[in-house]
Design a protein around this motif. Structure first.
Motif, PDB file in Angstrom:
ATOM      1  N   TYR A  68       0.934  -1.140   0.019  1.00  0.00           N
ATOM      2  CA  TYR A  68       0.237  -0.138   0.056  1.00  0.00           C
ATOM      3  C   TYR A  68       0.966   1.325  -0.202  1.00  0.00           C
ATOM      4  O   TYR A  68       1.741   1.353   0.756  1.00  0.00           O
ATOM      5  CB  TYR A  68      -1.051  -0.067   1.349  1.00  0.00           C
ATOM      6  CG  TYR A  68      -1.695  -1.294   1.448  1.00  0.00           C
ATOM      7  CD1 TYR A  68      -2.736  -1.323   0.627  1.00  0.00           C
ATOM      8  CD2 TYR A  68      -1.094  -2.239   2.012  1.00  0.00           C
ATOM      9  CE1 TYR A  68      -3.708  -2.708   0.630  1.00  0.00           C
ATOM     10  CE2 TYR A  68      -1.937  -3.421   1.937  1.00  0.00           C
ATOM     11  CZ  TYR A  68      -3.212  -3.666   1.581  1.00  0.00           C
ATOM     12  OH  TYR A  68      -3.754  -4.984   1.567  1.00  0.00           O
ATOM     13  N   LYS A  79      -7.509  13.727  -2.732  1.00  0.00           N
ATOM     14  CA  LYS A  79      -7.969  12.385  -3.527  1.00  0.00           C
ATOM     15  C   LYS A  79      -9.523  12.244  -3.006  1.00  0.00           C
ATOM     16  O   LYS A  79     -10.031  12.226  -2.096  1.00  0.00           O
ATOM     17  CB  LYS A  79      -7.149  11.160  -2.792  1.00  0.00           C
ATOM     18  CG  LYS A  79      -7.232   9.691  -3.643  1.00  0.00           C
ATOM     19  CD  LYS A  79      -6.419   8.674  -3.170  1.00  0.00           C
ATOM     20  CE  LYS A  79      -6.599   7.545  -3.810  1.00  0.00           C
ATOM     21  NZ  LYS A  79      -7.629   6.578  -2.958  1.00  0.00           N
ATOM     22  N   PHE A  86      -3.463   3.859  -1.609  1.00  0.00           N
ATOM     23  CA  PHE A  86      -3.531   3.136  -2.976  1.00  0.00           C
ATOM     24  C   PHE A  86      -3.005   1.757  -2.563  1.00  0.00           C
ATOM     25  O   PHE A  86      -2.073   1.325  -2.027  1.00  0.00           O
ATOM     26  CB  PHE A  86      -2.418   3.700  -3.734  1.00  0.00           C
ATOM     27  CG  PHE A  86      -2.925   5.208  -4.146  1.00  0.00           C
ATOM     28  CD1 PHE A  86      -3.736   5.795  -5.081  1.00  0.00           C
ATOM     29  CD2 PHE A  86      -2.166   6.232  -3.422  1.00  0.00           C
ATOM     30  CE1 PHE A  86      -4.359   7.094  -5.252  1.00  0.00           C
ATOM     31  CE2 PHE A  86      -2.443   7.576  -3.606  1.00  0.00           C
ATOM     32  CZ  PHE A  86      -3.283   7.711  -4.665  1.00  0.00           C
ATOM     33  N   ARG A  87      -3.917   0.781  -3.247  1.00  0.00           N
ATOM     34  CA  ARG A  87      -3.795  -0.518  -3.114  1.00  0.00           C
ATOM     35  C   ARG A  87      -3.022  -1.316  -4.447  1.00  0.00           C
ATOM     36  O   ARG A  87      -2.782  -2.481  -4.393  1.00  0.00           O
ATOM     37  CB  ARG A  87      -5.120  -1.461  -2.836  1.00  0.00           C
ATOM     38  CG  ARG A  87      -5.686  -0.780  -1.555  1.00  0.00           C
ATOM     39  CD  ARG A  87      -7.039  -1.657  -1.381  1.00  0.00           C
ATOM     40  NE  ARG A  87      -6.547  -2.888  -1.204  1.00  0.00           N
ATOM     41  CZ  ARG A  87      -7.684  -3.910  -0.922  1.00  0.00           C
ATOM     42  NH1 ARG A  87      -8.835  -3.587  -0.895  1.00  0.00           N
ATOM     43  NH2 ARG A  87      -7.355  -4.961  -0.546  1.00  0.00           N
ATOM     44  N   SER A  88      -2.838  -0.648  -5.222  1.00  0.00           N
ATOM     45  CA  SER A  88      -2.214  -1.162  -6.526  1.00  0.00           C
ATOM     46  C   SER A  88      -1.494   0.113  -7.301  1.00  0.00           C
ATOM     47  O   SER A  88      -1.661   1.340  -7.124  1.00  0.00           O
ATOM     48  CB  SER A  88      -3.425  -1.608  -7.480  1.00  0.00           C
ATOM     49  OG  SER A  88      -3.916  -0.608  -8.399  1.00  0.00           O
ATOM     50  N   VAL A  90      -1.859   0.374 -10.416  1.00  0.00           N
ATOM     51  CA  VAL A  90      -2.686   1.231 -11.312  1.00  0.00           C
ATOM     52  C   VAL A  90      -3.479   2.238 -10.728  1.00  0.00           C
ATOM     53  O   VAL A  90      -3.466   3.276 -11.470  1.00  0.00           O
ATOM     54  CB  VAL A  90      -3.443  -0.086 -11.868  1.00  0.00           C
ATOM     55  CG1 VAL A  90      -4.797   0.545 -12.839  1.00  0.00           C
ATOM     56  CG2 VAL A  90      -2.817  -1.007 -12.755  1.00  0.00           C
ATOM     57  N   SER A  91      -3.679   2.085  -9.606  1.00  0.00           N
ATOM     58  CA  SER A  91      -4.395   3.334  -8.929  1.00  0.00           C
ATOM     59  C   SER A  91      -3.739   4.368  -8.582  1.00  0.00           C
ATOM     60  O   SER A  91      -4.153   5.559  -8.739  1.00  0.00           O
ATOM     61  CB  SER A  91      -5.270   2.715  -7.640  1.00  0.00           C
ATOM     62  OG  SER A  91      -4.160   2.268  -6.583  1.00  0.00           O
ATOM     63  N   LYS A  93      -1.003   5.373 -10.486  1.00  0.00           N
ATOM     64  CA  LYS A  93      -0.923   5.812 -11.943  1.00  0.00           C
ATOM     65  C   LYS A  93      -2.101   6.637 -12.442  1.00  0.00           C
ATOM     66  O   LYS A  93      -2.012   7.759 -12.717  1.00  0.00           O
ATOM     67  CB  LYS A  93      -0.643   4.727 -12.790  1.00  0.00           C
ATOM     68  CG  LYS A  93       0.554   4.092 -12.990  1.00  0.00           C
ATOM     69  CD  LYS A  93       0.596   2.976 -14.103  1.00  0.00           C
ATOM     70  CE  LYS A  93       2.073   2.429 -13.962  1.00  0.00           C
ATOM     71  NZ  LYS A  93       2.196   1.328 -14.927  1.00  0.00           N
ATOM     72  N   GLN A  94      -3.343   5.925 -12.074  1.00  0.00           N
ATOM     73  CA  GLN A  94      -4.559   6.670 -12.350  1.00  0.00           C
ATOM     74  C   GLN A  94      -4.831   8.026 -11.653  1.00  0.00           C
ATOM     75  O   GLN A  94      -4.956   9.157 -12.389  1.00  0.00           O
ATOM     76  CB  GLN A  94      -5.818   5.852 -12.217  1.00  0.00           C
ATOM     77  CG  GLN A  94      -6.040   5.056 -13.074  1.00  0.00           C
ATOM     78  CD  GLN A  94      -6.760   3.792 -12.850  1.00  0.00           C
ATOM     79  OE1 GLN A  94      -7.297   3.527 -11.616  1.00  0.00           O
ATOM     80  NE2 GLN A  94      -7.473   2.940 -13.790  1.00  0.00           N
ATOM     81  N   TYR A  95      -4.232   8.012 -10.380  1.00  0.00           N
ATOM     82  CA  TYR A  95      -4.387   9.227  -9.597  1.00  0.00           C
ATOM     83  C   TYR A  95      -3.606  10.245 -10.057  1.00  0.00           C
ATOM     84  O   TYR A  95      -3.711  11.328 -10.260  1.00  0.00           O
ATOM     85  CB  TYR A  95      -4.169   9.096  -7.979  1.00  0.00           C
ATOM     86  CG  TYR A  95      -3.808  10.296  -7.112  1.00  0.00           C
ATOM     87  CD1 TYR A  95      -4.970  10.924  -6.853  1.00  0.00           C
ATOM     88  CD2 TYR A  95      -2.519  10.681  -6.925  1.00  0.00           C
ATOM     89  CE1 TYR A  95      -4.701  12.186  -6.117  1.00  0.00           C
ATOM     90  CE2 TYR A  95      -2.442  11.739  -6.209  1.00  0.00           C
ATOM     91  CZ  TYR A  95      -3.407  12.524  -5.774  1.00  0.00           C
ATOM     92  OH  TYR A  95      -3.216  13.605  -4.885  1.00  0.00           O
TER      93      TYR A  95
END
Length: 126
Positions: A68, A79, A86-88, A90-91, A93-95
């Protein structure tokens, strides 16, 4: 291998990523901390320290399957949602892409280690 993947080389209790000189140390399940080597420092503002936490499950390679990343205090509240975690990857990167469209994502992830080595041997798991 993509530019955002890490190569972790370990020798005993010392690990390094991508020849960067960032020294990693193995941690226990659910350990946590701030900043290097498992979270960014001084980004986006000087003095910012992102938080990190290891999960419970380790891979057969000896790194945590779950990890995390937590926003630094200066960004908390920006946020969407209640959680600043963030758990990944990808999440994250998206943020970052939504908040900082001109950011070099690869450079951001190269500043710390996404992979966290476990101090528990994979073979010792039941």
């Amino acid at each position: 291998m993509s530019a955002t993947e890490e190569v972790v080389a370990c020798n005993g209790n010392t690990c390094r990523i991508n020849g960067t000189g960032i020294q990693l140390y193995p941690v226990s399940p659910n350990d946590f901390g701030e900043g290097l080597p498992y979270a960014p420092v001084d980004w986006p503002n000087a003095g910012d320290k992102w938080g990190w936490r290891a999960g419970k499950r380790a891979t057969s390679l000896g790194t945590f399957k779950d990890r995390y990343l937590y926003l630094p205090k200066s960004l908390q509240g920006q946020k969407d949602g209640k959680n600043n975690a963030f758990r990944s990857k990808v999440s994250v990167k998206q943020y970052l892409q939504s908040q900082y469209p001109s950011l070099d994502i690869n450079q951001f992830f190269a500043s710390f280690s996404w992979m966290i080595p476990s101090n528990e041997s994979p073979s010792s798991k039941g």
